[in-house]
Design a protein around this motif. Structure first.
Motif, PDB file in Angstrom:
ATOM      1  N   ASN A  22       0.800  -1.223   0.000  1.00  0.00           N
ATOM      2  CA  ASN A  22       0.000   0.000   0.000  1.00  0.00           C
ATOM      3  C   ASN A  22       0.836   1.278   0.000  1.00  0.00           C
ATOM      4  N   LYS A  23       1.929   1.266   0.727  1.00  0.00           N
ATOM      5  CA  LYS A  23       2.754   2.480   0.814  1.00  0.00           C
ATOM      6  C   LYS A  23       3.955   2.463  -0.121  1.00  0.00           C
ATOM      7  N   ARG A  24       4.320   1.278  -0.605  1.00  0.00           N
ATOM      8  CA  ARG A  24       5.509   1.133  -1.461  1.00  0.00           C
ATOM      9  C   ARG A  24       6.748   1.686  -0.766  1.00  0.00           C
ATOM     10  N   ASP A  25       6.852   1.443   0.510  1.00  0.00           N
ATOM     11  CA  ASP A  25       7.988   1.897   1.310  1.00  0.00           C
ATOM     12  C   ASP A  25       8.949   0.714   1.439  1.00  0.00           C
ATOM     13  N   TYR A  26       9.848   0.606   0.478  1.00  0.00           N
ATOM     14  CA  TYR A  26      10.739  -0.549   0.405  1.00  0.00           C
ATOM     15  C   TYR A  26      11.734  -0.583   1.556  1.00  0.00           C
ATOM     16  N   ALA A  27      12.187   0.569   2.020  1.00  0.00           N
ATOM     17  CA  ALA A  27      13.108   0.608   3.160  1.00  0.00           C
ATOM     18  C   ALA A  27      12.416   0.056   4.407  1.00  0.00           C
ATOM     19  N   ALA A  28      11.173   0.453   4.625  1.00  0.00           N
ATOM     20  CA  ALA A  28      10.421  -0.069   5.773  1.00  0.00           C
ATOM     21  C   ALA A  28      10.157  -1.561   5.584  1.00  0.00           C
ATOM     22  N   ALA A  29       9.812  -1.964   4.375  1.00  0.00           N
ATOM     23  CA  ALA A  29       9.508  -3.367   4.101  1.00  0.00           C
ATOM     24  C   ALA A  29      10.713  -4.269   4.365  1.00  0.00           C
ATOM     25  N   GLU A  30      11.918  -3.771   4.107  1.00  0.00           N
ATOM     26  CA  GLU A  30      13.123  -4.569   4.352  1.00  0.00           C
ATOM     27  C   GLU A  30      13.247  -4.977   5.820  1.00  0.00           C
ATOM     28  N   ARG A  31      12.680  -4.193   6.706  1.00  0.00           N
ATOM     29  CA  ARG A  31      12.725  -4.527   8.137  1.00  0.00           C
ATOM     30  C   ARG A  31      11.864  -5.745   8.463  1.00  0.00           C
ATOM     31  N   PHE A  32      10.872  -6.034   7.615  1.00  0.00           N
ATOM     32  CA  PHE A  32       9.945  -7.125   7.879  1.00  0.00           C
ATOM     33  C   PHE A  32      10.330  -8.431   7.196  1.00  0.00           C
ATOM     34  N   TRP A  33      10.924  -8.352   5.999  1.00  0.00           N
ATOM     35  CA  TRP A  33      11.252  -9.549   5.226  1.00  0.00           C
ATOM     36  C   TRP A  33      12.699  -9.953   5.463  1.00  0.00           C
ATOM     37  N   SER A  34      12.912 -11.223   5.714  1.00  0.00           N
ATOM     38  CA  SER A  34      14.248 -11.765   5.934  1.00  0.00           C
ATOM     39  C   SER A  34      15.118 -11.626   4.681  1.00  0.00           C
ATOM     40  N   ASP A  35      16.414 -11.444   4.887  1.00  0.00           N
ATOM     41  CA  ASP A  35      17.365 -11.424   3.763  1.00  0.00           C
ATOM     42  C   ASP A  35      17.356 -12.753   3.017  1.00  0.00           C
ATOM     43  N   SER A  36      17.041 -13.832   3.721  1.00  0.00           N
ATOM     44  CA  SER A  36      17.032 -15.163   3.105  1.00  0.00           C
ATOM     45  C   SER A  36      15.607 -15.659   2.847  1.00  0.00           C
ATOM     46  N   TYR A  37      14.702 -14.729   2.601  1.00  0.00           N
ATOM     47  CA  TYR A  37      13.277 -14.994   2.344  1.00  0.00           C
ATOM     48  C   TYR A  37      13.104 -16.035   1.240  1.00  0.00           C
TER      49      TYR A  37
END
Length: 133
Positions: A22-37
């Motif tokens: 909804n916000k397209r805030d990729y920097a914020a989204a990186e906090r939620f998704w694992s690097d090894s997703y």
């Protein structure tokens, strides 16, 4: 190792989906998704970058609405609607997310085009209490 509760995981999924879809805030989204997703969806390229790049390629009108969210242990199932993605019908989705170390670590989904009232054999909407406009 960060351990989250089922209730925390539900809140994290909703925050993550809001940030990304909804916000397209990729920097914020990186906090939620694992690097090894790990991505199991047939229509989404692998990894966190695959998901984020797919969202970047979709119209800015993309929206996610949640109708129901359930959690047990490290797993969350979110029943929601993805609209504004450029296809004729919105998608009704059951997204299954596994948490690890407090982040979204793995994802599966089941998607279906949202039926109109005329298309619904049951006469009932697939999302919420009313049919799409």
């Amino acid at each position: 190792m960060t351990k989250t509760t089922a209730e925390q995981n539900k809140a994290l999924v909703l925050e993550a989906f809001e940030a990304l879809f909804n916000k397209r805030d990729y920097a914020a989204a990186e906090r939620f998704w694992s690097d090894s997703y790990i991505q199991h969806s047939a229509h989404i390229p692998p990894g966190r970058d695959g998901l984020f790049n797919l969202v970047r390629a979709l119209p800015d009108t993309l929206r996610y609405e949640n109708h129901l969210i359930l959690a047990e242990g490290d797993y969350v199932i979110a029943h929601g609607r993805f609209s504004g993605h450029g296809r004729p019908a919105s998608w009704i989705a059951a997204d299954v997310v596994r948490f690890e170390n407090g982040k979204l670590a793995e994802h599966w989904d089941v998607l279906q085009d949202e039926a109109t009232k005329a298309e619904s054999a049951s006469g009932l909407p697939m999302f919420g209490d009313r049919f799409p406009a």
